[in-house]
Motif scaffolding. Structure first.
Motif, mmCIF file in Angstrom:
data_model
loop_
_atom_site.group_PDB
_atom_site.id
_atom_site.type_symbol
_atom_site.label_atom_id
_atom_site.label_comp_id
_atom_site.label_asym_id
_atom_site.label_seq_id
_atom_site.Cartn_x
_atom_site.Cartn_y
_atom_site.Cartn_z
ATOM 1 N N UNK A 13 0.816 -1.222 0.000
ATOM 2 C CA UNK A 13 0.000 0.000 0.000
ATOM 3 C C UNK A 13 0.843 1.262 0.000
ATOM 4 N N UNK A 14 2.131 1.162 0.377
ATOM 5 C CA UNK A 14 2.993 2.352 0.396
ATOM 6 C C UNK A 14 4.168 2.250 -0.570
ATOM 7 N N UNK A 15 4.530 1.031 -0.975
ATOM 8 C CA UNK A 15 5.695 0.847 -1.858
ATOM 9 C C UNK A 15 5.272 0.939 -3.312
ATOM 10 N N UNK A 16 4.688 2.062 -3.689
ATOM 11 C CA UNK A 16 4.152 2.245 -5.033
ATOM 12 C C UNK A 16 5.277 2.275 -6.065
ATOM 13 N N UNK A 17 5.182 1.397 -7.076
ATOM 14 C CA UNK A 17 6.168 1.380 -8.149
ATOM 15 C C UNK A 17 7.447 0.654 -7.823
ATOM 16 N N UNK A 18 7.588 0.139 -6.602
ATOM 17 C CA UNK A 18 8.810 -0.559 -6.199
ATOM 18 C C UNK A 18 8.533 -2.056 -6.055
ATOM 19 N N UNK A 19 9.466 -2.877 -6.495
ATOM 20 C CA UNK A 19 9.343 -4.317 -6.289
ATOM 21 C C UNK A 19 9.552 -4.633 -4.810
ATOM 22 N N UNK A 20 8.863 -5.660 -4.340
ATOM 23 C CA UNK A 20 8.969 -6.090 -2.944
ATOM 24 C C UNK A 20 9.416 -7.547 -2.922
ATOM 25 N N UNK A 21 10.536 -7.809 -2.236
ATOM 26 C CA UNK A 21 11.093 -9.155 -2.146
ATOM 27 C C UNK A 21 11.069 -9.610 -0.690
ATOM 28 N N UNK A 22 10.924 -10.914 -0.493
ATOM 29 C CA UNK A 22 10.871 -11.479 0.855
ATOM 30 C C UNK A 22 12.011 -12.466 1.033
ATOM 31 N N UNK A 23 12.751 -12.330 2.128
ATOM 32 C CA UNK A 23 13.851 -13.256 2.411
ATOM 33 C C UNK A 23 13.689 -13.824 3.820
ATOM 34 N N UNK A 24 14.370 -14.917 4.060
ATOM 35 C CA UNK A 24 14.402 -15.531 5.370
ATOM 36 C C UNK A 24 15.807 -16.026 5.646
ATOM 37 N N UNK A 25 16.227 -15.926 6.884
ATOM 38 C CA UNK A 25 17.572 -16.372 7.235
ATOM 39 C C UNK A 25 17.699 -17.886 7.196
ATOM 40 N N UNK A 26 16.574 -18.584 7.029
ATOM 41 C CA UNK A 26 16.585 -20.034 7.076
ATOM 42 C C UNK A 26 16.666 -20.683 5.696
ATOM 43 N N UNK A 27 16.395 -19.919 4.637
ATOM 44 C CA UNK A 27 16.350 -20.500 3.297
ATOM 45 C C UNK A 27 17.169 -19.668 2.311
ATOM 46 N N UNK A 28 17.637 -20.311 1.248
ATOM 47 C CA UNK A 28 18.480 -19.658 0.251
ATOM 48 C C UNK A 28 17.677 -19.035 -0.889
ATOM 49 N N UNK A 29 16.479 -19.532 -1.145
ATOM 50 C CA UNK A 29 15.734 -19.112 -2.332
ATOM 51 C C UNK A 29 15.498 -17.604 -2.368
ATOM 52 N N UNK A 30 15.186 -17.015 -1.213
ATOM 53 C CA UNK A 30 14.930 -15.581 -1.181
ATOM 54 C C UNK A 30 16.139 -14.769 -1.588
ATOM 55 N N UNK A 31 17.322 -15.206 -1.179
ATOM 56 C CA UNK A 31 18.539 -14.484 -1.517
ATOM 57 C C UNK A 31 18.870 -14.621 -2.999
ATOM 58 N N UNK A 32 18.531 -15.774 -3.575
ATOM 59 C CA UNK A 32 18.761 -15.976 -5.010
ATOM 60 C C UNK A 32 17.914 -15.002 -5.810
ATOM 61 N N UNK A 33 16.700 -14.757 -5.362
ATOM 62 C CA UNK A 33 15.831 -13.809 -6.050
ATOM 63 C C UNK A 33 16.400 -12.399 -5.968
ATOM 64 N N UNK A 34 16.947 -12.051 -4.799
ATOM 65 C CA UNK A 34 17.542 -10.725 -4.632
ATOM 66 C C UNK A 34 18.740 -10.547 -5.554
ATOM 67 N N UNK A 35 19.577 -11.588 -5.678
ATOM 68 C CA UNK A 35 20.785 -11.494 -6.499
ATOM 69 C C UNK A 35 20.475 -11.223 -7.961
ATOM 70 N N UNK A 36 19.284 -11.606 -8.414
ATOM 71 C CA UNK A 36 18.902 -11.369 -9.809
ATOM 72 C C UNK A 36 18.696 -9.887 -10.113
ATOM 73 N N UNK A 37 18.611 -9.075 -9.074
ATOM 74 C CA UNK A 37 18.420 -7.638 -9.256
ATOM 75 C C UNK A 37 19.754 -6.895 -9.383
ATOM 76 N N UNK A 38 20.859 -7.619 -9.307
ATOM 77 C CA UNK A 38 22.176 -6.992 -9.416
ATOM 78 C C UNK A 38 22.828 -7.449 -10.716
ATOM 79 N N UNK A 39 22.951 -6.554 -11.653
ATOM 80 C CA UNK A 39 23.519 -6.873 -12.956
ATOM 81 C C UNK A 39 25.006 -6.528 -12.993
ATOM 82 N N UNK A 40 25.769 -7.181 -13.873
ATOM 83 C CA UNK A 40 27.200 -6.862 -14.013
ATOM 84 C C UNK A 40 27.405 -5.374 -14.307
#
Length: 352
Positions: free
Chosen positions: A168-195
């Motif tokens: 409701x407040x993050x208009x126009x921004x992507x929202x990602x969810x991570x957890x310290x217990x799993x790797x999948x969330x961090x893999x999704x975040x890494x896709x937002x960093x290009x060479x």
């Protein structure tokens, strides 16, 4: 000596073209700063640098000094003959600025030449929509793309409700969810960093920035600290620092922010509060001040449940704070006027 590929650190044709005007100087990038000492990276490696007397003399404000992320022109490209001297700062394509902590009337540059801003907020103790609005406004105004990274999902028992609130407040921004217990969330975040791209990571202390950056780097570069059962780690960063990722992008780590002071801006509010400003066009009078005029689009939206009173008050507060960032007395005066209007909002809510 092994040459460093500066394109991995974000050096591109735009900066190379500007650097060509400085004869007999070498281009480098600020990777960290601490107490007036700068660490820079250039073709021949990393070295310590300090600013020239001319650059120091001509600086009119803190933002005129080099900051982490800046591309600078140096008098040498190795440390054989001592520390390098920073002679010039190349024009910044983006800059994340906040008001300096405390009663200072000066701005503070957090990071420069960034492509994205990862706004980290934990889904447990640190969850705060009003603070997120501040971060988003500053990020949009920096000319970089904000991405909200929600951490510690494993410690949240009402995930969907909090995701709805963030959306409701993050208009126009992507929202990602991570957890310290799993790797999948961090893999999704890494896709937002290009060479060749640069990402700044910001947020309060203890939200998991160090854990996130360690995952992205692939090793324990940053220390985390156990603090309690409900919080898995506290950010221990004491300085801003730029790290090269294996994929070629770079990430800038920043200390946890206790205060998120607003600075003068325009585009930041247009993006982060586009929902609020969309109701301005519904006002009966074109010069409506949204205080006591009849036919005010804002108060009609609140009465009809289209706009949250908290969202409107947050907009007013941040707008006022930014407008009077360099004058505390004027800000306090305007703040008193704003609080007088809260009674009107409450009156509208009671009627409906």
């Amino acid at each position: 000596m092994k040459q460093i590929d500066m394109s991995q650190y974000g050096l591109n044709d735009r900066f190379m073209s500007e650097a060509a005007a400085f004869k007999n100087l070498f281009i480098g990038r600020i990777v960290s700063q601490e107490k007036g000492v700068y660490h820079v990276v250039c073709d021949n490696g990393k070295m310590i640098a300090e600013i020239s007397g001319k650059l120091r003399y001509e600086a009119k404000s803190p933002s005129d000094f080099p900051a982490v992320g800046d591309f600078v022109m140096l008098d040498r490209d190795n440390s054989t003959w001592g520390n390098a001297i920073i002679q010039n700062i190349l024009h910044r394509k983006s800059v994340f600025v906040r008001k300096a902590v405390g009663n200072s009337k000066e701005e503070q540059v957090v990071a420069t030449n960034i492509d994205k801003v990862f706004i980290c907020m934990s889904l447990n103790n640190d969850f705060n929509l009003r603070r997120l609005e501040r971060y988003l406004s500053l990020a949009w105004d920096s000319n970089a793309l904000p991405v909200v990274v929600l951490t510690k999902a494993d410690l949240c028992d009402n995930l969907q409700r909090r995701l709805f609130a963030v959306d409701s407040v993050a208009l126009g921004a992507d929202v990602l969810v991570t957890t310290s217990m799993e790797e999948d969330g961090y893999k999704e975040v890494s896709q937002y960093i290009q060479p060749g791209h640069t990402v700044a990571v910001i947020g309060s202390s203890g939200v998991g920035k160090s854990t996130l950056i360690n995952h992205l780097i692939g090793e324990e570069k940053l220390a985390t600290k156990e603090i309690c059962k409900d919080d898995r780690g506290r950010h221990m960063t004491t300085r801003r620092e730029l790290f090269l990722l294996s994929g070629g992008g770079v990430i800038i780590d920043t200390p946890g922010m206790r205060e998120v002071g607003m600075w003068d801006m325009s585009e930041g509010f247009e993006n982060s509060f586009s929902d609020v400003e969309s109701f301005f066009g519904n006002c009966k009078f074109h010069n409506c001040t949204h205080t006591s005029e009849p036919g005010c689009g804002i108060y009609e939206a609140i009465a009809q449940g289209q706009l949250s009173p908290k969202r409107w008050r947050s907009y007013q507060k941040l707008k006022t704070e930014a407008a009077f960032a360099d004058n505390k007395d004027d800000y306090l005066s305007e703040k008193k006027k704003r609080f007088k209007n809260i009674a009107k909002i409450n009156k509208v809510n009671r009627k409906h």
